[in-house]
Write a protein that holds these residues in place. Structure first.
Motif, PDB file in Angstrom:
ATOM      1  N   ALA A  18       0.838  -1.213   0.000  1.00  0.00           N
ATOM      2  CA  ALA A  18       0.000   0.000   0.000  1.00  0.00           C
ATOM      3  C   ALA A  18       0.868   1.257   0.000  1.00  0.00           C
ATOM      4  CB  ALA A  18      -0.937  -0.024   1.206  1.00  0.00           C
ATOM      5  N   GLY A  19       2.018   1.202   0.676  1.00  0.00           N
ATOM      6  CA  GLY A  19       2.920   2.351   0.747  1.00  0.00           C
ATOM      7  C   GLY A  19       3.558   2.725  -0.584  1.00  0.00           C
ATOM      8  N   ASP A  20       3.400   1.891  -1.613  1.00  0.00           N
ATOM      9  CA  ASP A  20       3.949   2.187  -2.941  1.00  0.00           C
ATOM     10  C   ASP A  20       2.975   2.983  -3.812  1.00  0.00           C
ATOM     11  OD1 ASP A  20       6.412   0.747  -2.603  1.00  0.00           O
ATOM     12  OD2 ASP A  20       5.262  -1.121  -2.800  1.00  0.00           O
ATOM     13  N   ALA A  21       1.829   3.350  -3.263  1.00  0.00           N
ATOM     14  CA  ALA A  21       0.780   3.964  -4.084  1.00  0.00           C
ATOM     15  C   ALA A  21       1.257   5.235  -4.789  1.00  0.00           C
ATOM     16  CB  ALA A  21      -0.455   4.258  -3.231  1.00  0.00           C
ATOM     17  N   ASP A  22       1.928   6.130  -4.070  1.00  0.00           N
ATOM     18  CA  ASP A  22       2.356   7.392  -4.693  1.00  0.00           C
ATOM     19  C   ASP A  22       3.408   7.148  -5.769  1.00  0.00           C
ATOM     20  OD1 ASP A  22       0.620   8.710  -3.085  1.00  0.00           O
ATOM     21  OD2 ASP A  22       2.135   9.492  -1.691  1.00  0.00           O
ATOM     22  N   LEU A  23       4.334   6.260  -5.446  1.00  0.00           N
ATOM     23  CA  LEU A  23       5.390   5.896  -6.396  1.00  0.00           C
ATOM     24  C   LEU A  23       4.785   5.367  -7.698  1.00  0.00           C
ATOM     25  CD1 LEU A  23       8.596   5.201  -6.388  1.00  0.00           C
ATOM     26  CD2 LEU A  23       7.847   2.900  -5.835  1.00  0.00           C
ATOM     27  N   ALA A  45      -5.741   8.081  -8.104  1.00  0.00           N
ATOM     28  CA  ALA A  45      -5.275   7.458  -6.862  1.00  0.00           C
ATOM     29  C   ALA A  45      -6.114   6.231  -6.516  1.00  0.00           C
ATOM     30  CB  ALA A  45      -5.326   8.479  -5.726  1.00  0.00           C
ATOM     31  N   GLU A  46      -7.422   6.311  -6.751  1.00  0.00           N
ATOM     32  CA  GLU A  46      -8.301   5.170  -6.422  1.00  0.00           C
ATOM     33  C   GLU A  46      -7.965   3.951  -7.281  1.00  0.00           C
ATOM     34  OE1 GLU A  46      -9.920   8.291  -7.506  1.00  0.00           O
ATOM     35  OE2 GLU A  46      -9.318   8.821  -5.470  1.00  0.00           O
ATOM     36  N   ASP A  49      -4.872   2.417  -5.771  1.00  0.00           N
ATOM     37  CA  ASP A  49      -5.222   1.728  -4.521  1.00  0.00           C
ATOM     38  C   ASP A  49      -5.937   0.410  -4.811  1.00  0.00           C
ATOM     39  OD1 ASP A  49      -4.134   3.815  -3.139  1.00  0.00           O
ATOM     40  OD2 ASP A  49      -6.044   4.775  -2.647  1.00  0.00           O
ATOM     41  N   ALA A  50      -6.836   0.433  -5.799  1.00  0.00           N
ATOM     42  CA  ALA A  50      -7.564  -0.790  -6.139  1.00  0.00           C
ATOM     43  C   ALA A  50      -6.615  -1.849  -6.702  1.00  0.00           C
ATOM     44  CB  ALA A  50      -8.674  -0.478  -7.144  1.00  0.00           C
ATOM     45  N   ALA A  51      -5.656  -1.416  -7.533  1.00  0.00           N
ATOM     46  CA  ALA A  51      -4.694  -2.372  -8.099  1.00  0.00           C
ATOM     47  C   ALA A  51      -3.843  -2.993  -6.989  1.00  0.00           C
ATOM     48  CB  ALA A  51      -3.801  -1.670  -9.125  1.00  0.00           C
ATOM     49  N   LEU A  52      -3.471  -2.173  -5.994  1.00  0.00           N
ATOM     50  CA  LEU A  52      -2.653  -2.692  -4.894  1.00  0.00           C
ATOM     51  C   LEU A  52      -3.460  -3.633  -4.003  1.00  0.00           C
ATOM     52  CD1 LEU A  52      -0.613   0.532  -4.085  1.00  0.00           C
ATOM     53  CD2 LEU A  52       0.283  -1.625  -4.999  1.00  0.00           C
ATOM     54  N   ALA A  53      -4.719  -3.294  -3.771  1.00  0.00           N
ATOM     55  CA  ALA A  53      -5.571  -4.178  -2.958  1.00  0.00           C
ATOM     56  C   ALA A  53      -5.789  -5.505  -3.687  1.00  0.00           C
ATOM     57  CB  ALA A  53      -6.909  -3.496  -2.679  1.00  0.00           C
ATOM     58  N   GLN A  54      -6.006  -5.423  -5.006  1.00  0.00           N
ATOM     59  CA  GLN A  54      -6.172  -6.644  -5.806  1.00  0.00           C
ATOM     60  C   GLN A  54      -4.907  -7.492  -5.756  1.00  0.00           C
ATOM     61  OE1 GLN A  54      -9.122  -7.483  -7.782  1.00  0.00           O
ATOM     62  NE2 GLN A  54      -8.023  -9.419  -7.547  1.00  0.00           N
TER      63      GLN A  54
END
Ligand SMILES: CC(C)(COP(=O)(O)OP(=O)(O)OC[C@H]1O[C@@H](n2cnc3c(N)ncnc32)[C@H](O)[C@@H]1OP(=O)(O)O)[C@@H](O)C(=O)NCCC(=O)NCCS
Length: 179
Positions: A18-23, A45-46, A49-54
């Motif tokens: 999740a911490g990679d979202a901005d990068l 951003a959403e 976030d959705a790609a990281l949650a997936q």
């Protein structure tokens, strides 16, 4: 994150967090990257976030997801090279390989090296029968990456109303290791 870290001669692939979202958002929104990876649409951003949650869910469920690709070259100032992933093609049971690199990192063979590690993992650890790769016909750089990875034409899948050419890689179609 439940996923494994993969290593190659020059690269480390660590499960995205999740911490990679901005990068990732900065990376995916670079015009050269967005053009083909995101059909040139801005990446919100959403969406990241959705790609990281997936990815988290996929690592837990199926052992694959998105990896952050970093160089092992400790003298270089930026470790971040790009991302690579194994993800289910929506509406199918096919797993596809995805990748993008920072434009400053193109032309060094990093995409082929990172995607090759993901494919080795898919075949050797996950025992997948095949992995597919989708390419927009004008995306020559990505075509060349897939050719170097050992692909054959698979099918034209219609996704969200648009036809995309898909290529498949199998353990048998992978080129022999060069080392
Ligand atoms: C697709 C993309 C990752 C390809 O990057 P790339 O740097 O061209 O690909 P590679 O890492 O395999 O680099 C190969 C090139 O580096 C050169 N190279 C230099 N050193 C090398 C080495 N040690 N090993 C292999 N190739 C090397 C090769 O000659 C080759 O050039 P060529 O294609 O002109 O023959 C990049 O264009 C990108 O991020 N595009 C935007 C996102 C995208 O389209 N993703 C694909 C959709 S899933």
């Amino acid at each position: 994150v439940a996923g494994p870290t993969l290593r190659t001669a020059r690269l480390k692939l660590r499960p995205a967090m999740a911490g990679d979202a901005d990068l990732l958002r900065d990376h995916w929104n670079r015009p050269e990257v967005r053009r083909f990876l995101w059909d040139d649409e801005p990446v919100a951003a959403e969406t990241v976030d959705a790609a990281l949650a997936q990815s988290d869910a996929d690592f837990a469920r199926a052992g694959h997801g998105l990896w952050i690709v970093e160089t092992l070259d400790i003298v270089s100032e930026t470790a971040f090279v790009g991302f690579c992933g194994l993800r289910v093609v929506e509406g199918t049971d096919l797993v596809e390989v995805l990748y993008s690199l920072e434009p400053s990192q193109w032309g060094k063979g990093f995409a082929t090296e990172a995607a090759g590690a993901a494919l080795d993992y898919a075949f050797e650890s996950l025992r997948l029968p095949r992995v597919v790769g989708g390419v927009d016909p004008p995306n020559r750089a990505s075509h060349r990456v897939l050719e170097r990875l050992g692909v054959a034409y698979f099918d034209t899948l219609v996704l969200e109303g648009k036809p995309a050419e898909y290529y498949e890689v199998t353990a048998a179609s992978r080129p022999a290791p060069s080392t």
